[in-house]
Design an enzyme around this catalytic site. Structure first.
Site, short mmCIF file in Angstrom:
data_model
loop_
_atom_site.label_atom_id
_atom_site.label_comp_id
_atom_site.label_asym_id
_atom_site.label_seq_id
_atom_site.Cartn_x
_atom_site.Cartn_y
_atom_site.Cartn_z
N LYS A 54 -16.48 -8.67 -23.08
CA LYS A 54 -15.03 -8.62 -23.14
C LYS A 54 -14.56 -7.19 -23.45
CE LYS A 54 -11.10 -10.96 -25.34
NZ LYS A 54 -10.69 -11.94 -26.38
N CYS A 99 -10.59 -15.14 -22.58
CA CYS A 99 -9.44 -15.43 -23.44
C CYS A 99 -8.19 -14.71 -22.95
CB CYS A 99 -9.79 -15.09 -24.89
SG CYS A 99 -8.59 -15.72 -26.09
N GLU A 104 -15.35 -20.11 -23.66
CA GLU A 104 -15.60 -18.91 -24.46
C GLU A 104 -16.41 -19.26 -25.70
OE1 GLU A 104 -13.01 -15.48 -26.87
OE2 GLU A 104 -12.08 -17.36 -26.27
#
Length: 527
Positions: free
Chosen positions: A352, A405, A289
Site C-alpha cells: 500500500k 482500502c 484487506e
C-alpha cells in the site's frame, strides 16, 4: 422571495453563523448513501446569501474575515456530518482510545473546513451583487477542493462532486470530466436560485447564466442516459471471481487466540460448493484487506492449507501483512496484497502506497509518541508506505490495478498507476466503522473510480460492502454490510478508454482557466 433574501442578508452575529453551520450540516445529506442532492438547491444559495451578509463589513479586511468565518462554519457542519462515523474506530479499543474520540470527530472537520474558509475569504476580492459571484465562488471552492485532496497527503473524501454523482445517470459525466470539474459545476448548478432571484439590475445576466447552467445539467443527464444504454463489450470468456466477506469484528481480529478460527473461516468460505456457486468454476478467489491475522509467507502450513483449498488453476488474491527484517534485528512492515497461484506459490505482491495518517502510521512519529499518541492499527510500530505503484498480471484474468482500502478515494493517484489495466481490485477492512454510513460512502467512491476509468471494480471488504461493479459504476452484485457470505460472479468487461482517463486533470485546469478568463472579462465590461 426578495423579502426572505433581504432578511438573510441583514443577519449578523450568532444568527448568521448558526445558520451557516446548519446549512452545511444539511448539505452533507446530499451525498450518498442518502443522496438527497436536491437539498443543495437550498443550501448553496443560503451559503451565497450569508456570504452577501458577511461582505457588508466596514472594510475589505473585515469583510474577508467575516466571509471566511461563514465558509468555515458551513464547511464544519458539512464535514462533521460527513465524517462522524470515524469516531467508531476509537471505540474498538475504547480503554486506550476513547479519550481521543471527541478530538477526532471535531478536529478533522475543523481542519477540512479551513479549505472552504479560504475559498470564501478569497472570494471577497471579487464579491459583488452581480450573479458572477456564484462563478467566483465555484472557482475558489473547486480550487480549494483540489488542494484538500492533495495537501498533507490529502483527503478527497466527500464534497459536492459525490452529490452531483449520486445516482448512476448523473455519475456518467465523470467519464468525461472527472471529480474536480464536477465540483466546479456543482456550485454553479446548485447556485442556480441565486441567478434567478437576483436584484432587478442584474436580472438579465442572472437568467442568461441560469439558462446556460440548466442546459449543461440537461446535457449531463442526456449523456448519462446514453452511456448507460450502450451495450457492454462482448467477451469470449468471462472469468469468474469469488469474493469472500468473512465479517470478522475488528475487536476480535488481532487477538492471538483467534488466528486459527479466522483463517479456517476464510478457507471454509473459499471451498464452499453449491449448485448456485460451484467452486470448480471459480478462476480467482479474493480475500479482504489484512484478511490473515499473521505473516502468511512465514507460515508454510498455512500456505499448504491454501494450496489444498484452491481448485486447480484457481488463483487467490488476499490482503495480508508483509515484513522485511534487517540484519540488525529491526523490521519493516507493509500493508500488502499477495497474488497467489493454486499451489500456494506467491506470484507477486503490492504494498500500500498511500497510508492512513494516525490509522496506519503517525506523522512525526517520534514527537507524537513522546506525548503518548499512537496509531490505531494493531501494528504498533506503524506501517511503511510502499514506493512502487505496480500492476498485477494474470494470463487468464488480465492486468489488475490493486488498491488497498481508501487508496480508491484518490482519483489523481489512480490516474498515476501504469497504463493498461483491465480491472481494479479494491480490498478493504471497514470493520473499524461498524454499521455506519462510512462503508457505504466508501462503496460509492469505488463506483466513481469505475466510471472515471471505464474499468470494473471488484471490491472485497471484511464486513462489507463487497461488490462487483461495472465500468459504468453499476453494482452488479453486492453483499450487505455486517453479513458473512460470498459473492460469485463473472468479471465484467472493461469499457473503451474514457476522456478523463486520457487527459486527467488537464480537463479541470483548462475549464477552470477558461471560466476564470471569461468571468473576469464579463466583470470588466460590467464595471
Amino acid at each position: 422571495m426578495p423579502h426572505f433574501i433581504s432578511n438573510l442578508i441583514f443577519l449578523d452575529g450568532w444568527r448568521r453563523h448558526g445558520l451557516a453551520f446548519v446549512a452545511g450540516a444539511v448539505a452533507s445529506l446530499a451525498q450518498p448513501p442518502l443522496a438527497l442532492f436536491p437539498l443543495l438547491w437550498v443550501c448553496v444559495p443560503l451559503l451565497v446569501w450569508l456570504l452577501d451578509s458577511a461582505s457588508l463589513g466596514k472594510n475589505f479586511k473585515a469583510s474577508a474575515w467575516a466571509m471566511a468565518k461563514v465558509g468555515w462554519l458551513f464547511g464544519f457542519g458539512f464535514f462533521l456530518v460527513t465524517f462522524y462515523w470515524l469516531g467508531a474506530a476509537f471505540l474498538v479499543e475504547a480503554d486506550k482510545f476513547v479519550w481521543a474520540l471527541p478530538l477526532a470527530i471535531l478536529l478533522l472537520p475543523a481542519g477540512l473546513a479551513l479549505f472552504w474558509a479560504m475559498a470564501c475569504g478569497l472570494s471577497a476580492w471579487v464579491w459583488s451583487a452581480s450573479p458572477l459571484r456564484v462563478i467566483w465562488l465555484a472557482l475558489a471552492l473547486s480550487a480549494m477542493e483540489w488542494m484538500r485532496g492533495t495537501v498533507l497527503t490529502g483527503l478527497p473524501w466527500g464534497g459536492f462532486a459525490p452529490a452531483l454523482a449520486s445516482n448512476s445517470v448523473m455519475m456518467q459525466a465523470l467519464a468525461l470530466v472527472g471529480p474536480n470539474t464536477m465540483t466546479l459545476f456543482a456550485v454553479l448548478l446548485f447556485g442556480l436560485p441565486v441567478f434567478l432571484f437576483g436584484d432587478h439590475q442584474n436580472r438579465r445576466l442572472g437568467w442568461q447564466l441560469a439558462t446556460v447552467t440548466g442546459l449543461l445539467f440537461i446535457a449531463q443527464l442526456t449523456y448519462g442516459a446514453y452511456r448507460l444504454a450502450q451495450p457492454m463489450p462482448q467477451q469470449d470468456h468471462a472469468s469468474v471471481v469469488r469474493l469472500v466477506q468473512p465479517n470478522i469484528p475488528q475487536v476480535e481480529k488481532w487477538k492471538f487466540e483467534n488466528r486459527s478460527w479466522i483463517f479456517n473461516r476464510l478457507i471454509a468460505m473459499t471451498t464452499l460448493d453449491s449448485e448456485e456457486t460451484p467452486v470448480d468454476s471459480v478462476d480467482l478467489v479474493i480475500w479482504p484487506e489484512s484478511a490473515i491475522p499473521f505473516y502468511l509467507i512465514e507460515d508454510p502450513e498455512a500456505l499448504a492449507t491454501i494450496a489444498r483449498a484452491l481448485p486447480e488453476d484457481t488463483g487467490l488474491i488476499t490482503g495480508a501483512l508483509r515484513r522485511e527484517r534487517s540484519e540488525v534485528g529491526g523490521e519493516t512492515v507493509y500493508n500488502s496484497i499477495y497474488q497467489m497461484a493454486s499451489d500456494g506459490t506467491v506470484l507477486s505482491a503490492y504494498d500500500k502506497v498511500h497510508l492512513v495518517p494516525f490509522g496506519e502510521y503517525l506523522p512525526k512519529q517520534s514527537w507524537l509518541k513522546a506525548i503518548g499518541l499512537e496509531q490505531l492499527t494493531a501494528q504498533k510500530s506503524g506501517f511503511t508506505a510502499g514506493t512502487n505503484r505496480r500492476l498485477l498480471r494474470d494470463a487468464n484474468l488480465g492486468t489488475i490495478l490493486p488498491l488497498i482500502c481508501y487508496e480508491i478515494a484518490f482519483s489523481d493517484e489512480v490516474q498515476a498507476f501504469p497504463e493498461g489495466a483491465d480491472w481494479i481490485i479494491n480490498v478493504t477492512n471497514d470493520a473499524w466503522f461498524g454499521a455506519t454510513i462510512g462503508p457505504k460512502q466508501h462503496l460509492h467512491l469505488a463506483q466513481m473510480r469505475a466510471v472515471e476509468s471505464g474499468l470494473p471494480v471488484i471490491r472485497a471488504a471484511n464486513t462489507g460492502v463487497s461488490a462487483i461493479i461495472s465500468g459504468k459504476g453499476q453494482i452488479l452484485h453486492q453483499m450487505p454490510l455486517e453479513t458473512e457470505g460470498i459473492i460469485q460472479g463473472k468479471l465484467p468487461s472493461k469499457l473503451p478508454i474514457t476522456l478523463y482517463k486520457q487527459w486527467g486533470n488537464w480537463i479541470f485546469a483548462s475549464l477552470w482557466a477558461f471560466l476564470y478568463i471569461a468571468t473576469a472579462s464579463i466583470r470588466r465590461k460590467l464595471r
